[in-house]
Write a protein that holds these residues in place. Sequence first.
Motif, PDB file in Angstrom:
ATOM      1  N   ALA A 196       3.898 -12.418  11.975  1.00 49.29           N
ATOM      2  CA  ALA A 196       4.097 -11.724  10.711  1.00 49.29           C
ATOM      3  C   ALA A 196       3.793 -10.230  10.822  1.00 49.29           C
ATOM      4  CB  ALA A 196       3.222 -12.328   9.610  1.00 49.29           C
ATOM      5  N   HIS A 197       3.299  -9.785  11.969  1.00 58.46           N
ATOM      6  CA  HIS A 197       2.939  -8.380  12.152  1.00 58.46           C
ATOM      7  C   HIS A 197       4.136  -7.479  11.848  1.00 58.46           C
ATOM      8  CE1 HIS A 197       2.208  -4.594  14.359  1.00 58.46           C
ATOM      9  NE2 HIS A 197       0.936  -4.829  14.050  1.00 58.46           N
ATOM     10  N   PHE A 198       3.932  -6.407  11.132  1.00 59.64           N
ATOM     11  CA  PHE A 198       2.709  -5.760  10.735  1.00 59.64           C
ATOM     12  C   PHE A 198       2.286  -6.105   9.312  1.00 59.64           C
ATOM     13  CE2 PHE A 198       6.442  -3.158  10.236  1.00 59.64           C
ATOM     14  CZ  PHE A 198       6.394  -2.667   8.933  1.00 59.64           C
ATOM     15  N   THR A 199       2.927  -7.123   8.726  1.00 66.22           N
ATOM     16  CA  THR A 199       2.498  -7.604   7.421  1.00 66.22           C
ATOM     17  C   THR A 199       1.264  -8.485   7.597  1.00 66.22           C
ATOM     18  OG1 THR A 199       3.803  -9.663   7.357  1.00 66.22           O
ATOM     19  CG2 THR A 199       4.939  -7.619   6.725  1.00 66.22           C
ATOM     20  N   SER A 200       0.624  -8.826   6.496  1.00 64.61           N
ATOM     21  CA  SER A 200      -0.584  -9.645   6.569  1.00 64.61           C
ATOM     22  C   SER A 200      -0.244 -11.120   6.706  1.00 64.61           C
ATOM     23  CB  SER A 200      -1.439  -9.431   5.317  1.00 64.61           C
ATOM     24  OG  SER A 200      -0.733  -9.857   4.159  1.00 64.61           O
ATOM     25  N   ASP A 226      -1.526  -4.588   9.185  1.00 66.47           N
ATOM     26  CA  ASP A 226      -1.829  -3.506  10.121  1.00 66.47           C
ATOM     27  C   ASP A 226      -1.446  -2.198   9.446  1.00 66.47           C
ATOM     28  OD1 ASP A 226      -2.057  -1.700  12.214  1.00 66.47           O
ATOM     29  OD2 ASP A 226      -1.097  -3.011  13.690  1.00 66.47           O
ATOM     30  N   GLU A 227      -2.389  -1.672   8.653  1.00 67.83           N
ATOM     31  CA  GLU A 227      -2.087  -0.498   7.828  1.00 67.83           C
ATOM     32  C   GLU A 227      -1.731   0.722   8.665  1.00 67.83           C
ATOM     33  OE1 GLU A 227      -1.536  -0.367   4.760  1.00 67.83           O
ATOM     34  OE2 GLU A 227      -2.667  -1.931   3.728  1.00 67.83           O
ATOM     35  N   ALA A 228      -2.412   0.930   9.774  1.00 67.38           N
ATOM     36  CA  ALA A 228      -2.129   2.092  10.608  1.00 67.38           C
ATOM     37  C   ALA A 228      -0.711   2.023  11.167  1.00 67.38           C
ATOM     38  CB  ALA A 228      -3.148   2.190  11.741  1.00 67.38           C
ATOM     39  N   SER A 288       0.819  -1.206   0.000  1.00 63.82           N
ATOM     40  CA  SER A 288       0.000   0.000   0.000  1.00 63.82           C
ATOM     41  C   SER A 288       0.860   1.266   0.000  1.00 63.82           C
ATOM     42  CB  SER A 288      -0.949   0.006   1.204  1.00 63.82           C
ATOM     43  OG  SER A 288      -0.228  -0.080   2.416  1.00 63.82           O
ATOM     44  N   ILE A 289       2.117   1.126   0.337  1.00 64.02           N
ATOM     45  CA  ILE A 289       3.117   2.194   0.201  1.00 64.02           C
ATOM     46  C   ILE A 289       4.133   1.659  -0.802  1.00 64.02           C
ATOM     47  CG2 ILE A 289       4.870   3.577   1.367  1.00 64.02           C
ATOM     48  CD1 ILE A 289       3.242   3.165   3.963  1.00 64.02           C
ATOM     49  N   PRO A 290       4.162   2.230  -2.028  1.00 66.16           N
ATOM     50  CA  PRO A 290       4.878   1.569  -3.124  1.00 66.16           C
ATOM     51  C   PRO A 290       6.355   1.282  -2.880  1.00 66.16           C
ATOM     52  CG  PRO A 290       3.409   3.243  -3.980  1.00 66.16           C
ATOM     53  CD  PRO A 290       3.396   3.402  -2.502  1.00 66.16           C
ATOM     54  N   LEU A 291       7.093   2.200  -2.267  1.00 72.45           N
ATOM     55  CA  LEU A 291       8.526   1.999  -2.075  1.00 72.45           C
ATOM     56  C   LEU A 291       8.851   2.017  -0.592  1.00 72.45           C
ATOM     57  CD1 LEU A 291      11.281   1.625  -3.446  1.00 72.45           C
ATOM     58  CD2 LEU A 291      11.509   4.120  -3.494  1.00 72.45           C
ATOM     59  N   GLU A 292       9.486   0.959  -0.113  1.00 74.92           N
ATOM     60  CA  GLU A 292       9.844   0.838   1.296  1.00 74.92           C
ATOM     61  C   GLU A 292      10.799   1.979   1.670  1.00 74.92           C
ATOM     62  OE1 GLU A 292      10.532  -0.927   5.166  1.00 74.92           O
ATOM     63  OE2 GLU A 292      11.758   0.335   3.882  1.00 74.92           O
TER      64      GLU A 292
END
Length: 279
Positions: A228-232, A240-242, A78-82
């Motif tokens: 795996a948090h905060f990944t799905s 965990d998008e927030a 959801s954020i294209p570049l880390e």
Amino acid sequence: MTDKTMTPEDVVARLRSGMTLGIGGWGSRRKPMALVRALLRSDVTDLTVVSYGGPDVGLLAAAGKIRRLVTAFVTLDSIPLEPHFRAARQAGAFELSEVDEAMVMWGLRAAANRLPFLPVRAGLGSDVMRVNPELRTVTSPYEDGETFVAMPALRMDAALVHVNRADRLGNGQYLGPDPYFDDLFCEAADSAYVSCEELVADFGTAAPQSLLVKRHAVTGVVATPHGAHFTSCVPDYDRDEAFQKLYATTPWPEFAARFLHGDEKSYQSAVQTWHEENA
């Protein structure tokens, strides 16, 4: 049969500086984050990392653990570049071998089959060959005479992956929509460590294709609920998008001091506290 259960600290104790380390998952999806966080707490460094990169790469890059990265991308989805990867790369903190997604897959497949390389069409006619001058091409010995990229095997000293369920013997099951090549990471490495949401006695009537990771390729199993948090890790939980946004927008020293100062239990507690404060 052998009980392969370990703790995150047991896994990291088997890793050494200078190793080539594979990390499963894809972007910000089903990454073995608890194992990565344990690695952050160690003195292991100078790593060559092979990954379809996400925050695993970002964390290790920010902590100065990476010497060389082999990847097709490093994204938070959801954020294209880390952002921490970007900052470290712009600072010239490590070497980068950026290849096509399919080339990473075939490099893993070559290593899993103990082959020195596999011929692939991916990469031809692109800048992949220009930015990776060490890559070579091969010509088909048959009548077609076609030219292919000779993708070298991505052989690794160790691999870290995360699945939904695993047993004590090293068999792992994914329940989400995609295997993310985690089986290839395990088979392409000299040793493989599987973290899981739940340790089970058996898999019941599970569909055979969901039993992704086989015990013959696994060295250790780690039960890490919410690991795996905060990944799905669907269907157990979504990203965990927030919190991911917080990670992406917080200066590294501040983020590390608040969330990475202790063990995994401390991390999970700090995350819960943050959510309660921002509810």
